[in-house]
Design a protein around this motif. Structure first.
Motif, PDB file in Angstrom:
ATOM      1  N   PHE A 125       0.828  -1.205   0.000  1.00 12.18           N
ATOM      2  CA  PHE A 125       0.000   0.000   0.000  1.00 12.18           C
ATOM      3  C   PHE A 125       0.862   1.255   0.000  1.00 12.18           C
ATOM      4  CE2 PHE A 125      -2.984  -3.091   1.902  1.00 12.18           C
ATOM      5  CZ  PHE A 125      -4.060  -2.913   1.051  1.00 12.18           C
ATOM      6  N   VAL A 126       1.952   1.192   0.786  1.00 11.15           N
ATOM      7  CA  VAL A 126       2.828   2.363   0.895  1.00 11.15           C
ATOM      8  C   VAL A 126       3.498   2.658  -0.443  1.00 11.15           C
ATOM      9  CG1 VAL A 126       4.860   3.306   2.061  1.00 11.15           C
ATOM     10  CG2 VAL A 126       3.189   1.957   3.346  1.00 11.15           C
ATOM     11  N   ARG A 127       3.906   1.613  -1.150  1.00  7.38           N
ATOM     12  CA  ARG A 127       4.574   1.806  -2.437  1.00  7.38           C
ATOM     13  C   ARG A 127       3.659   2.512  -3.439  1.00  7.38           C
ATOM     14  NH1 ARG A 127       5.977  -3.925  -2.185  1.00  7.38           N
ATOM     15  NH2 ARG A 127       8.013  -4.201  -1.200  1.00  7.38           N
ATOM     16  N   GLU A 128       2.355   2.303  -3.308  1.00  7.62           N
ATOM     17  CA  GLU A 128       1.415   2.806  -4.303  1.00  7.62           C
ATOM     18  C   GLU A 128       0.837   4.177  -3.979  1.00  7.62           C
ATOM     19  OE1 GLU A 128       0.542   1.362  -7.239  1.00  7.62           O
ATOM     20  OE2 GLU A 128       2.066  -0.148  -6.836  1.00  7.62           O
ATOM     21  N   ILE A 129       1.002   4.665  -2.750  1.00 10.88           N
ATOM     22  CA  ILE A 129       0.231   5.856  -2.361  1.00 10.88           C
ATOM     23  C   ILE A 129       0.637   7.116  -3.123  1.00 10.88           C
ATOM     24  CG2 ILE A 129      -0.365   5.020  -0.067  1.00 10.88           C
ATOM     25  CD1 ILE A 129       1.862   6.697   1.081  1.00 10.88           C
ATOM     26  N   VAL A 181       8.193   2.459   4.476  1.00 13.02           N
ATOM     27  CA  VAL A 181       8.235   3.889   4.163  1.00 13.02           C
ATOM     28  C   VAL A 181       9.665   4.272   3.774  1.00 13.02           C
ATOM     29  CG1 VAL A 181       7.866   6.224   5.046  1.00 13.02           C
ATOM     30  CG2 VAL A 181       6.334   4.356   5.738  1.00 13.02           C
ATOM     31  N   GLU A 182       9.799   4.816   2.551  1.00  7.83           N
ATOM     32  CA  GLU A 182      11.140   5.085   2.033  1.00  7.83           C
ATOM     33  C   GLU A 182      11.362   6.537   1.602  1.00  7.83           C
ATOM     34  OE1 GLU A 182      11.842   2.279  -1.072  1.00  7.83           O
ATOM     35  OE2 GLU A 182      11.975   0.556   0.289  1.00  7.83           O
ATOM     36  N   THR A 183      10.291   7.313   1.413  1.00 10.54           N
ATOM     37  CA  THR A 183      10.458   8.671   0.899  1.00 10.54           C
ATOM     38  C   THR A 183       9.713   9.677   1.770  1.00 10.54           C
ATOM     39  OG1 THR A 183       8.487   8.656  -0.519  1.00 10.54           O
ATOM     40  CG2 THR A 183      10.518   7.722  -1.450  1.00 10.54           C
ATOM     41  N   GLN A 184      10.103  10.938   1.637  1.00 11.02           N
ATOM     42  CA  GLN A 184       9.437  12.019   2.367  1.00 11.02           C
ATOM     43  C   GLN A 184       7.981  12.137   1.944  1.00 11.02           C
ATOM     44  OE1 GLN A 184      10.850  14.238   4.833  1.00 11.02           O
ATOM     45  NE2 GLN A 184       8.657  14.639   5.103  1.00 11.02           N
ATOM     46  N   THR A 185       7.729  11.959   0.634  1.00  9.92           N
ATOM     47  CA  THR A 185       6.352  12.060   0.130  1.00  9.92           C
ATOM     48  C   THR A 185       5.460  10.998   0.764  1.00  9.92           C
ATOM     49  OG1 THR A 185       7.197  12.877  -1.983  1.00  9.92           O
ATOM     50  CG2 THR A 185       4.924  12.100  -1.944  1.00  9.92           C
ATOM     51  N   GLN A 186       5.956   9.763   0.830  1.00  9.13           N
ATOM     52  CA  GLN A 186       5.185   8.695   1.475  1.00  9.13           C
ATOM     53  C   GLN A 186       4.907   9.046   2.930  1.00  9.13           C
ATOM     54  OE1 GLN A 186       7.735   5.319   0.860  1.00  9.13           O
ATOM     55  NE2 GLN A 186       6.942   4.875  -1.198  1.00  9.13           N
ATOM     56  N   LEU A 210       1.190   7.214  -6.288  1.00  8.79           N
ATOM     57  CA  LEU A 210       0.672   7.123  -7.653  1.00  8.79           C
ATOM     58  C   LEU A 210      -0.816   6.818  -7.720  1.00  8.79           C
ATOM     59  CD1 LEU A 210       3.582   4.939  -9.097  1.00  8.79           C
ATOM     60  CD2 LEU A 210       3.340   7.420  -9.286  1.00  8.79           C
ATOM     61  N   SER A 211      -1.356   6.205  -6.674  1.00  4.06           N
ATOM     62  CA  SER A 211      -2.720   5.689  -6.746  1.00  4.06           C
ATOM     63  C   SER A 211      -3.626   6.311  -5.689  1.00  4.06           C
ATOM     64  CB  SER A 211      -2.707   4.165  -6.584  1.00  4.06           C
ATOM     65  OG  SER A 211      -3.999   3.651  -6.410  1.00  4.06           O
ATOM     66  N   GLU A 212      -4.664   6.991  -6.158  1.00  6.58           N
ATOM     67  CA  GLU A 212      -5.661   7.554  -5.254  1.00  6.58           C
ATOM     68  C   GLU A 212      -6.399   6.439  -4.523  1.00  6.58           C
ATOM     69  OE1 GLU A 212      -7.871  10.135  -3.124  1.00  6.58           O
ATOM     70  OE2 GLU A 212      -6.276  10.722  -4.528  1.00  6.58           O
ATOM     71  N   ARG A 213      -6.634   5.323  -5.206  1.00  2.94           N
ATOM     72  CA  ARG A 213      -7.325   4.181  -4.590  1.00  2.94           C
ATOM     73  C   ARG A 213      -6.499   3.613  -3.437  1.00  2.94           C
ATOM     74  NH1 ARG A 213     -11.453   2.064  -7.867  1.00  2.94           N
ATOM     75  NH2 ARG A 213     -11.221  -0.001  -6.942  1.00  2.94           N
ATOM     76  N   ALA A 214      -5.176   3.514  -3.645  1.00  2.00           N
ATOM     77  CA  ALA A 214      -4.306   3.001  -2.572  1.00  2.00           C
ATOM     78  C   ALA A 214      -4.343   3.930  -1.370  1.00  2.00           C
ATOM     79  CB  ALA A 214      -2.876   2.852  -3.085  1.00  2.00           C
ATOM     80  N   ARG A 215      -4.358   5.243  -1.616  1.00  2.00           N
ATOM     81  CA  ARG A 215      -4.420   6.203  -0.507  1.00  2.00           C
ATOM     82  C   ARG A 215      -5.747   6.072   0.247  1.00  2.00           C
ATOM     83  NH1 ARG A 215      -1.795   9.502  -4.438  1.00  2.00           N
ATOM     84  NH2 ARG A 215      -3.711  10.622  -5.021  1.00  2.00           N
ATOM     85  N   THR A 216      -6.822   5.885  -0.514  1.00  2.00           N
ATOM     86  CA  THR A 216      -8.144   5.748   0.118  1.00  2.00           C
ATOM     87  C   THR A 216      -8.216   4.503   0.986  1.00  2.00           C
ATOM     88  OG1 THR A 216      -9.190   6.897  -1.746  1.00  2.00           O
ATOM     89  CG2 THR A 216     -10.626   5.550  -0.331  1.00  2.00           C
ATOM     90  N   ILE A 217      -7.700   3.389   0.449  1.00  2.00           N
ATOM     91  CA  ILE A 217      -7.724   2.132   1.216  1.00  2.00           C
ATOM     92  C   ILE A 217      -6.880   2.257   2.473  1.00  2.00           C
ATOM     93  CG2 ILE A 217      -7.023  -0.292   1.181  1.00  2.00           C
ATOM     94  CD1 ILE A 217      -7.722  -0.290  -1.836  1.00  2.00           C
ATOM     95  N   LEU A 218      -5.705   2.884   2.357  1.00  2.00           N
ATOM     96  CA  LEU A 218      -4.830   3.036   3.519  1.00  2.00           C
ATOM     97  C   LEU A 218      -5.491   3.918   4.577  1.00  2.00           C
ATOM     98  CD1 LEU A 218      -2.149   2.454   4.867  1.00  2.00           C
ATOM     99  CD2 LEU A 218      -1.135   4.353   3.593  1.00  2.00           C
ATOM    100  N   LEU A 219      -6.143   4.987   4.129  1.00  2.00           N
ATOM    101  CA  LEU A 219      -6.847   5.865   5.069  1.00  2.00           C
ATOM    102  C   LEU A 219      -7.947   5.103   5.804  1.00  2.00           C
ATOM    103  CD1 LEU A 219      -7.321   8.729   6.174  1.00  2.00           C
ATOM    104  CD2 LEU A 219      -8.846   9.137   4.224  1.00  2.00           C
ATOM    105  N   MET A 220      -8.664   4.231   5.081  1.00  2.00           N
ATOM    106  CA  MET A 220      -9.736   3.455   5.702  1.00  2.00           C
ATOM    107  C   MET A 220      -9.173   2.441   6.699  1.00  2.00           C
ATOM    108  SD  MET A 220     -12.338   2.829   2.482  1.00  2.00           S
ATOM    109  CE  MET A 220     -13.500   1.936   3.518  1.00  2.00           C
ATOM    110  N   ILE A 221      -8.033   1.838   6.360  1.00  2.00           N
ATOM    111  CA  ILE A 221      -7.411   0.867   7.284  1.00  2.00           C
ATOM    112  C   ILE A 221      -7.010   1.559   8.578  1.00  2.00           C
ATOM    113  CG2 ILE A 221      -5.382  -0.580   7.662  1.00  2.00           C
ATOM    114  CD1 ILE A 221      -5.489  -1.311   4.687  1.00  2.00           C
TER     115      ILE A 221
END
Length: 566
Positions: free
Chosen positions: A488-492, A521-526, A494-505
């Motif tokens: 999930f972290v790798r996709e957040i 978690v590997e980047t400042q953006t993540q 690039l993917s709005e869906r991944a961000r939504t799922i992570l927020l719900m979790i």
């Protein structure tokens, strides 16, 4: 009467090797040296030899020729062979293992290694003798009672004869099994499962001309074929097999998967040929796009590496080749290390660091993971105790509890005894479980985790969201912390869906009163995305990679000092 010492035949070794070995084996084994095959055969004929040591890379005799001679003589098949090679000569070691050596030791000889290897091969030898007696009994019953095909031992014997008697024919070994056959048995009961097996066997009997090929049932839903390569059409075989099974009208997709080993080395025992075909199968089983796969040289190299891992694992544990690394878990809002995960590393004296991604799956398959887990748990407890004794601050450390541990009747007792031995409290040792343990045996897992909770151990659910049972597991088990799968972290970014799922979790965990750790978690953006979603802890290379214990201590003390000053 004094008991006779076990006899070791030392073939083709120079005097300095004999002297080293004699010193190591004094009062334990009787060493009988031989300089050529004639002398070796004389000793083997007139004495009960327990182990054969063959020196390779020396001029005294050609050790590989002698290995080939031994492999072709059935009288010696149960005598374990240990090759003596030069330190660091991995090609000779690989060739020796392929030629029939059971183990190898390197020069100069190390007393601990030699003693351990000899004890190990003798134990296997005695077990092999028992197995051979069972095989002798099985040879009288060649046919599998359920399917009418050859059973395992009969297939091995008949296939070896066929390959030997037809040197002009190029054969292939095909290993087949059914995807998720256990699920089929659970859904439709054993009667339906047996019907599928008998139907498949009937197809093999009709398909394969017994004059030129063989079919057998190895075990459960595992079938094996030996057929000439020029008659093998895997696409047709799989389609016809599918069509045959479909005639049963079962409301479930029954799929066979296959691995093929083209017989390159006719001197290889048939059971090893089957292992190679099964290895090819394992690379694509469950793929559903590729239904069969051919063995290649890369698999051979991986097999040899896996053999080395299995061969060395017990000694490596005793020799302290395993160690723990600690990966810090950070809380961004307070800028502190709040926990850590213990990860095991293997530093092999010859191979260097072996990736846990390689040896952990091997240990999970052969059960050694239970011993390794317990080593990690105790090492963590020692570390925590040393910090407390030094008057230093500690944070809880999480340890993995592999699924096979849940079949150990003394799991909880072992953990409680560790706490008592090192005078620790349960909150200091967090236990990480995965949904694979839940999938295997949900009731057993629920029972044991409830016992963990009753005794004060915090429970973490690792890789949440990576499989299909995560929510079901969450419903049934009282978890303290969710560790969100790094996918999930790798996709957040690039993917709005991944961000939504992570927020719900994260929101779901908070509603259930659970903590959350996001892995990978590997980047400042993540990090920015995640911290904006709520209060979570972070594990990943952005803050720190897994560290050797001394480096973890330095980093932890640094953060602790900074927070104390503030």
């Amino acid at each position: 009467m004094e008991k006779a010492l076990p006899i070791i035949l030392l073939a083709g070794a120079e005097k300095n090797i004999y002297d080293e070995l004699a010193a190591i084996c004094k009062n334990k084994y009787q060493i009988m040296p031989a300089d050529n095959e004639y002398e070796c055969n004389n000793i083997l004929t007139n004495h009960k030899v327990e182990v054969i040591l063959i020196a390779l890379n020396v001029q005294v005799m050609d050790g590989f020729d002698f290995l080939k001679t031994l492999a072709q003589d059935s009288r010696y098949k149960n005598i374990p062979i240990v090759a003596i090679t030069t330190h660091g000569d991995s090609e000779t070691e690989a060739r020796a293992m392929e030629s029939g050596a059971t183990e190898f030791v390197t020069t100069p000889l190390n007393e601990t290694v030699v003693t351990y290897r000899l004890r190990n091969v003798l134990a296997h030898c005695h077990q092999a003798e028992k197995d051979e007696r069972i095989k002798e009994m099985n040879r009288y019953i060649e046919i599998d009672s359920l399917t009418g095909l050859y059973n395992r031992e009969a297939f091995y014997e008949k296939a070896a004869e066929m390959i030997k008697e037809n040197p002009e024919v190029q054969y292939s070994i095909v290993y087949l099994d059914i995807s998720c056959f256990k699920v089929v048995n659970d859904l439709f009961h054993n009667e339906t499962g047996n019907l599928i097996l008998k139907t498949a066997a009937n197809y093999f009997q009709k398909k394969i001309n017994p004059q030129i090929g063989l079919s057998g049932r190895i075990e459960a839903d595992h079938f094996v074929l030996c057929v000439p390569q020029d008659t093998l059409d895997m696409d047709r075989l799989m389609k016809e097999l599918d069509d045959t099974i479909k005639t049963l009208g079962i409301s479930h997709n029954i799929l066979f998967f296959g691995g093929v080993y083209p017989v390159i080395d006719v001197n290889l025992p048939v059971d090893q040929m089957c292992d190679r075909a099964r290895m090819a199968l394992s690379k694509i089983k469950g793929n559903y796009v590729r239904r069969y796969n051919f063995y290649d040289v890369g698999m051979r190299d991986r097999m040899l590496k896996e053999q080395m891992i299995v061969r060395d694992m017990e000694f490596a544990l005793k020799d302290n080749q395993f160690t723990i690394f600690l990966q810090p878990i950070f809380r961004p809002e307070t800028n502190e290390i709040v926990s850590a995960e213990a990860l095991v590393r293997w530093f092999h004296p010859d191979s260097g660091m072996i990736s846990p991604g390689y040896f952990i799956p091997v240990f999970e398959r052969n059960g050694f993971i239970v011993k390794l887990d317990r080593f990690v748990w105790e090492t963590v407890c020692k570390f925590l105790r040393s910090r407390l004794d030094a008057g230093k601050k500690i944070v809880p450390i999480s340890v993995n509890v592999s699924r096979l541990n849940f079949y150990s009747f003394d799991l909880l007792i072992f953990l409680l005894n560790l706490l008592k031995k090192y005078d620790l409290e349960p909150w200091m040792l967090k236990l990480e479980v995965t949904e694979s343990a839940y999938t295997d045996n949900p009731q057993q897992l629920i029972k044991i985790i409830n016992q963990f909770k009753e005794n004060g151990f915090p429970i973490l659910m690792d890789d949440f969201g990576s499989g299909y049972s995560s929510l079901n597991m969450l419903k049934n088990i009282d978890i303290d912390v969710l560790k969100v799968d790094m996918a999930f972290v790798r996709e957040i970014e690039l993917s709005e869906r991944a961000r939504t799922i992570l927020l719900m979790i994260i929101g779901l965990a908070k509603e259930l009163g659970m903590g959350v750790v996001t892995e990978g978690v590997e980047t400042q953006t993540q990090l920015d995305y995640i911290t904006n979603m709520g209060s979570v802890d972070i594990q990943g290379y952005y803050f720190s990679k897994p560290l050797a214990v001394k480096d973890f201590v330095s980093l932890f003390d640094k953060y602790d000092s900074l927070n104390t000053q503030v």
